[in-house]
Scaffold this active site. Structure first.
Site, mmCIF file in Angstrom:
data_model
loop_
_atom_site.group_PDB
_atom_site.id
_atom_site.type_symbol
_atom_site.label_atom_id
_atom_site.label_comp_id
_atom_site.label_asym_id
_atom_site.label_seq_id
_atom_site.Cartn_x
_atom_site.Cartn_y
_atom_site.Cartn_z
ATOM 1 N N MET A 44 0.801 -1.076 0.065
ATOM 2 C CA MET A 44 0.062 0.035 0.016
ATOM 3 C C MET A 44 0.906 1.176 0.095
ATOM 4 O O MET A 44 0.405 2.365 0.482
ATOM 5 C CB MET A 44 -0.893 0.080 1.184
ATOM 6 N N GLY A 45 2.073 1.099 -0.562
ATOM 7 C CA GLY A 45 3.031 2.083 -0.525
ATOM 8 C C GLY A 45 3.586 2.614 0.847
ATOM 9 O O GLY A 45 3.553 1.810 1.894
ATOM 10 N N ALA A 46 4.234 3.915 0.962
ATOM 11 C CA ALA A 46 4.686 4.318 2.188
ATOM 12 C C ALA A 46 5.824 3.366 2.649
ATOM 13 O O ALA A 46 5.935 2.739 3.720
ATOM 14 C CB ALA A 46 3.868 4.631 3.365
ATOM 15 N N HIS A 84 9.049 0.867 3.395
ATOM 16 C CA HIS A 84 10.126 1.041 4.388
ATOM 17 C C HIS A 84 10.993 -0.234 4.121
ATOM 18 O O HIS A 84 10.916 -0.968 3.130
ATOM 19 C CB HIS A 84 9.536 1.201 5.631
ATOM 20 N N HIS A 100 9.609 -3.469 3.550
ATOM 21 C CA HIS A 100 8.754 -3.784 2.223
ATOM 22 C C HIS A 100 10.261 -4.243 1.365
ATOM 23 O O HIS A 100 10.211 -4.950 0.361
ATOM 24 C CB HIS A 100 8.320 -2.666 1.621
ATOM 25 N N GLY A 109 4.870 -9.873 4.248
ATOM 26 C CA GLY A 109 5.529 -10.056 5.420
ATOM 27 C C GLY A 109 4.869 -10.730 6.743
ATOM 28 O O GLY A 109 3.753 -10.599 6.617
ATOM 29 N N LYS A 122 4.996 -9.779 9.456
ATOM 30 C CA LYS A 122 4.396 -8.584 10.607
ATOM 31 C C LYS A 122 3.016 -8.941 10.731
ATOM 32 O O LYS A 122 2.081 -8.746 11.750
ATOM 33 C CB LYS A 122 4.751 -7.456 10.349
ATOM 34 N N GLN A 167 -2.835 -12.059 8.345
ATOM 35 C CA GLN A 167 -3.084 -11.953 6.840
ATOM 36 C C GLN A 167 -2.494 -12.961 6.005
ATOM 37 O O GLN A 167 -3.007 -13.225 4.827
ATOM 38 C CB GLN A 167 -2.534 -10.444 6.453
ATOM 39 N N ARG A 223 3.100 2.889 9.711
ATOM 40 C CA ARG A 223 2.539 3.799 10.741
ATOM 41 C C ARG A 223 3.518 4.277 11.596
ATOM 42 O O ARG A 223 3.048 5.213 12.239
ATOM 43 C CB ARG A 223 1.518 2.974 11.381
HETATM 44 O O1 PAF Z 1 -0.026 -5.788 3.805
HETATM 45 C C1 PAF Z 1 -0.452 -4.820 2.989
HETATM 46 O O2 PAF Z 1 0.190 -3.748 2.775
HETATM 47 C C2 PAF Z 1 -1.791 -4.859 2.648
HETATM 48 O O3 PAF Z 1 -2.739 -5.496 3.356
HETATM 49 C C3 PAF Z 1 -1.976 -5.620 1.093
HETATM 50 C C4 PAF Z 1 -1.446 -7.152 1.135
HETATM 51 C C5 PAF Z 1 -1.089 -4.860 0.313
HETATM 52 C C6 PAF Z 1 -3.087 -5.631 0.634
HETATM 53 O O4 PAF Z 1 -3.726 -4.368 0.310
#
Ligand code: PAF
Length: 281
Positions: free
Chosen positions: A30-32, A34, A37, A149, A151, A155, A189
């Protein structure tokens, strides 16, 4: 570096690639971005001939409108960071319309209870939103491998379930948590934390490490009580949940079984900033 905004253009670019039967890696974000990522992007680059990084702030996974509005958007910086890994990465930055057309809504999935505990208990419909966007990205891009990830361990397990449910031919790769020097898990965040709060937030990981050690000799209940007490009188950090759960089913532990593996999960509020972390026990 190629930045593509539409599904059609991305498919056209990738079709040449598929005809050569090479391996494609996807890193959904979702960008931002670090260092956490970047570790996924680096791993994907090592393991595939071509990598796509998607950057899309997915509205259907936010149960809190304010959190969505405040989500940092730093595209230029993100692109520069991706370039430090490789200039040949394709960055996919679709608009909300491109993904959802006129219907910004999440599909409803049956994740077998993986989605009703922990994050699912406190973030209504969150995992349906995650499932919707991840299914869309996996089916429209058709990567051989996709990277997430640890973290967001819950998910990760839900995405593994999603690909099973929908028979999506992709290998889901979980990658270790990357931490700041203080031990705080990297998160977009964290940028919203003031310097003193950021220092204070180091308590999250140090508590998890102590909990891991205690779990060797104490009961789950004793560990849970001890962790909750660590945050009881803290004026800055408010605990939302601490749970010890089976790593496969994510069901909260009832009694410690030697043939099961467990992980401890925590969510903490620092003001209105919600941080999560977890550790293998
Ligand atoms: O982990 C994330 O950044 C988001 O939940 C993802 C997997 C990109 C889905 O929007």
């Amino acid at each position: 570096m190629l930045v593509i905004e539409t599904k059609k253009e991305l498919k056209d670019k990738l079709s040449a690639f598929f005809s050569n039967s090479k391996s494609l890696g996807l890193v959904p974000t979702m960008g931002a971005l670090h260092a956490g990522h970047l570790s996924l992007i680096e791993k994907a680059s090592k393991e595939n001939d071509q990598v796509v990084v998607s950057i899309f702030v997915n509205p259907t996974q936010f149960n809190n409108q304010k959190d969505l509005e405040k989500y940092p958007k730093t595209l230029e910086n993100d692109l520069n960071l991706i370039k430090t890994v490789s200039d040949s990465i394709i960055v996919y930055t679709p608009s909300i319309e491109e993904i959802y057309k006129n219907n910004i809504a999440a599909e409803v999935y049956n994740f077998d209870g993986l989605d009703t505990v922990m994050e699912g208990e406190f973030r209504d419909n969150h995992f349906n939103g995650v499932g919707t966007i991840v299914e869309e990205l996996l089916t429209s891009i058709s990567p051989n491998k996709a990277y997430f990830g640890e973290k967001d361990y819950q998910q990760l397990q839900i995405i593994r379930k999603l690909v099973q449910l929908k028979n999506i031919p992709v290998e889901i790769i979980g990658c270790p948590i990357v931490r700041e020097e203080s031990g705080l898990a990297m998160s977009s965040r964290n940028e919203r934390l003031s310097t003193p709060m950021r220092k204070e937030a180091a308590l999250i990981y140090s508590t998890l490490k102590d909990a891991k050690e205690m779990f060797g000799t104490k009961s789950a209940l004793e560990v849970i009580e001890w962790v909750e007490n660590q945050f009881k009188n803290n004026t800055f950090l408010n605990i939302e949940y601490f749970q010890i759960a089976d790593i496969e089913t994510l069901k909260p532990i009832k009694e410690k079984l030697s043939n099961k593996k467990y992980r401890a999960f925590i969510a903490i509020f620092v003001d209105d900033i919600r941080l999560i972390d977890n550790i293998a026990l």
